[in-house]
Design an enzyme around this catalytic site. Structure first.
Site, PDB file in Angstrom:
ATOM      1  N   ARG A  10      51.457  30.414  49.061  1.00  0.00           N
ATOM      2  CA  ARG A  10      51.912  29.223  48.338  1.00  0.00           C
ATOM      3  C   ARG A  10      52.670  29.628  47.074  1.00  0.00           C
ATOM      4  O   ARG A  10      52.426  30.669  46.495  1.00  0.00           O
ATOM      5  CB  ARG A  10      50.718  28.348  47.929  1.00  0.00           C
ATOM      6  CG  ARG A  10      50.000  27.667  49.045  1.00  0.00           C
ATOM      7  CD  ARG A  10      49.002  26.628  48.539  1.00  0.00           C
ATOM      8  NE  ARG A  10      48.065  27.189  47.570  1.00  0.00           N
ATOM      9  CZ  ARG A  10      48.012  26.847  46.285  1.00  0.00           C
ATOM     10  NH1 ARG A  10      48.858  25.963  45.790  1.00  0.00           N
ATOM     11  NH2 ARG A  10      47.117  27.388  45.482  1.00  0.00           N
ATOM     12  N   ASN A  20      52.254  35.915  44.068  1.00  0.00           N
ATOM     13  CA  ASN A  20      52.654  36.426  45.379  1.00  0.00           C
ATOM     14  C   ASN A  20      53.959  37.223  45.342  1.00  0.00           C
ATOM     15  O   ASN A  20      54.220  38.007  46.257  1.00  0.00           O
ATOM     16  CB  ASN A  20      52.774  35.280  46.385  1.00  0.00           C
ATOM     17  CG  ASN A  20      51.420  34.755  46.800  1.00  0.00           C
ATOM     18  OD1 ASN A  20      50.497  35.526  47.051  1.00  0.00           O
ATOM     19  ND2 ASN A  20      51.278  33.433  46.864  1.00  0.00           N
ATOM     20  N   ARG A  70      56.639  25.458  54.357  1.00  0.00           N
ATOM     21  CA  ARG A  70      55.411  24.709  54.579  1.00  0.00           C
ATOM     22  C   ARG A  70      55.509  23.319  53.938  1.00  0.00           C
ATOM     23  O   ARG A  70      55.962  23.194  52.789  1.00  0.00           O
ATOM     24  CB  ARG A  70      54.228  25.463  53.979  1.00  0.00           C
ATOM     25  CG  ARG A  70      52.883  24.995  54.523  1.00  0.00           C
ATOM     26  CD  ARG A  70      51.721  25.576  53.743  1.00  0.00           C
ATOM     27  NE  ARG A  70      51.693  27.033  53.668  1.00  0.00           N
ATOM     28  CZ  ARG A  70      50.701  27.688  53.051  1.00  0.00           C
ATOM     29  NH1 ARG A  70      49.715  27.026  52.473  1.00  0.00           N
ATOM     30  NH2 ARG A  70      50.725  29.010  53.011  1.00  0.00           N
ATOM     31  N   SER A  79      44.688  22.637  49.655  1.00  0.00           N
ATOM     32  CA  SER A  79      45.056  22.971  51.034  1.00  0.00           C
ATOM     33  C   SER A  79      44.345  24.250  51.465  1.00  0.00           C
ATOM     34  O   SER A  79      44.145  25.165  50.668  1.00  0.00           O
ATOM     35  CB  SER A  79      46.563  23.171  51.155  1.00  0.00           C
ATOM     36  OG  SER A  79      47.253  22.000  50.780  1.00  0.00           O
ATOM     37  N   SER A  81      43.778  27.621  54.231  1.00  0.00           N
ATOM     38  CA  SER A  81      44.499  28.533  55.118  1.00  0.00           C
ATOM     39  C   SER A  81      44.418  28.057  56.562  1.00  0.00           C
ATOM     40  O   SER A  81      45.353  28.248  57.340  1.00  0.00           O
ATOM     41  CB  SER A  81      43.920  29.943  55.004  1.00  0.00           C
ATOM     42  OG  SER A  81      44.148  30.481  53.730  1.00  0.00           O
ATOM     43  N   GLN A 106      46.091  38.056  53.985  1.00  0.00           N
ATOM     44  CA  GLN A 106      46.319  37.443  52.689  1.00  0.00           C
ATOM     45  C   GLN A 106      47.013  38.439  51.747  1.00  0.00           C
ATOM     46  O   GLN A 106      46.620  39.608  51.676  1.00  0.00           O
ATOM     47  CB  GLN A 106      44.996  36.969  52.093  1.00  0.00           C
ATOM     48  CG  GLN A 106      44.310  35.949  52.985  1.00  0.00           C
ATOM     49  CD  GLN A 106      43.092  35.335  52.353  1.00  0.00           C
ATOM     50  OE1 GLN A 106      43.147  34.200  51.878  1.00  0.00           O
ATOM     51  NE2 GLN A 106      41.984  36.042  52.362  1.00  0.00           N
ATOM     52  N   ARG A 159      11.946  38.501  44.069  1.00  0.00           N
ATOM     53  CA  ARG A 159      10.744  38.392  44.897  1.00  0.00           C
ATOM     54  C   ARG A 159       9.745  39.477  44.505  1.00  0.00           C
ATOM     55  O   ARG A 159      10.138  40.626  44.260  1.00  0.00           O
ATOM     56  CB  ARG A 159      11.106  38.509  46.380  1.00  0.00           C
ATOM     57  CG  ARG A 159      12.064  37.426  46.863  1.00  0.00           C
ATOM     58  CD  ARG A 159      11.952  37.202  48.367  1.00  0.00           C
ATOM     59  NE  ARG A 159      12.025  38.420  49.154  1.00  0.00           N
ATOM     60  CZ  ARG A 159      13.125  38.834  49.791  1.00  0.00           C
ATOM     61  NH1 ARG A 159      14.248  38.140  49.702  1.00  0.00           N
ATOM     62  NH2 ARG A 159      13.115  39.948  50.515  1.00  0.00           N
TER      63      ARG A 159
END
Length: 233
Positions: A10, A20, A70, A79, A81, A106, A159
């Site tokens: 995107r 990106n 897109r 949105s 993937s 990715q 625990r």
């Protein structure tokens, strides 16, 4: 075996704007993902799914196909993937082209390379699997993790049987690292997920190759690793 490799990218990124196409070790970030799918016989197409013309231009220069931009409704902060993958597969179905598997790469996992991608595909074939997902070992055992109440009380945080256990005596845990998802197309549409309910196997990657870029510090870490790798090649 016919695989469609999809690199989702995107244009919008609130935490790290334009990440990106931000340059990492001499290349736009997205180019590392594209190159990790190059020259692999089983991969029929490497495409970039983006809403951004600038990303589309850089992706094309790096050797990927950008068959469409897109739609806006698939490029918002909410949105998924999964929706982008469905859109791409349906685009090709409308052209009369069908794929056996879809591979999601990715761009935020730049140290994943073609060797990793080939290894995951080989595992897929070896196991006759419907899906393979990359994982890496957890840095710290989740057995020593828990949620905290508002008052930050640690009563019952660990625990009782684990209180005096050495870290090296705890079992190994693995986590999804986000680098590679390969899923049979028919089952992807059945389950609306890359992570199938059965016949799915883990492709184990080392922690160094599992860097996931989300913030500027991640970029600096990835740059350091890539420089180190170059100095020993």
């Amino acid at each position: 075996m016919k695989i469609l490799a999809i690199v989702p990218a995107r244009g919008g990124s609130k935490r790290l704007p334009k990440k990106n196409i931000k340059r990492l070790h001499g290349k736009p970030l997205i180019q590392w993902a594209i190159e990790s799918a190059s020259d692999i016989a089983e991969i029929s197409r490497v495409i970039v799914s983006t809403d951004c013309p600038d990303i589309a231009d850089i992706a094309t220069q790096a050797g990927a196909e950008v068959p469409f931009l897109r739609p806006e409704e698939l490029a918002s902060d909410t949105s998924s993937s999964t929706d982008a993958i469905k859109h791409a597969l349906r685009y090709y179905e409308a052209q009369g082209e069908h794929f056996d598997y879809v591979l999601l790469l990715q761009p935020t996992s730049p140290i994943r390379n073609a060797q990793h991608t080939r290894g995951a595909i080989e595992l897929l074939k070896e196991k006759q699997a419907d899906a393979v997902v990359s994982v890496c070992e957890c840095n710290h055992s989740p057995l020593w993790s828990n949620t905290l109440p508002d008052d930050q009380s640690m009563d019952g945080f660990i625990r009782p049987e684990l209180k005096n256990t050495r870290s090296q005596d705890l079992p190994d845990y693995f986590r999804l690292n986000g680098a590679i998802y390969i899923t049979k197309v028919s089952r992807f549409f059945d389950e609306h997920s890359l992570f199938l309910s059965s016949n799915i196997y883990a492709y184990v990657m080392d922690g160094e190759s599992s860097v996931d870029i989300d913030h500027e510090l991640d970029f600096l870490f990835a740059e350091t690793i890539l420089k180190y790798k170059d100095s020993y090649e």
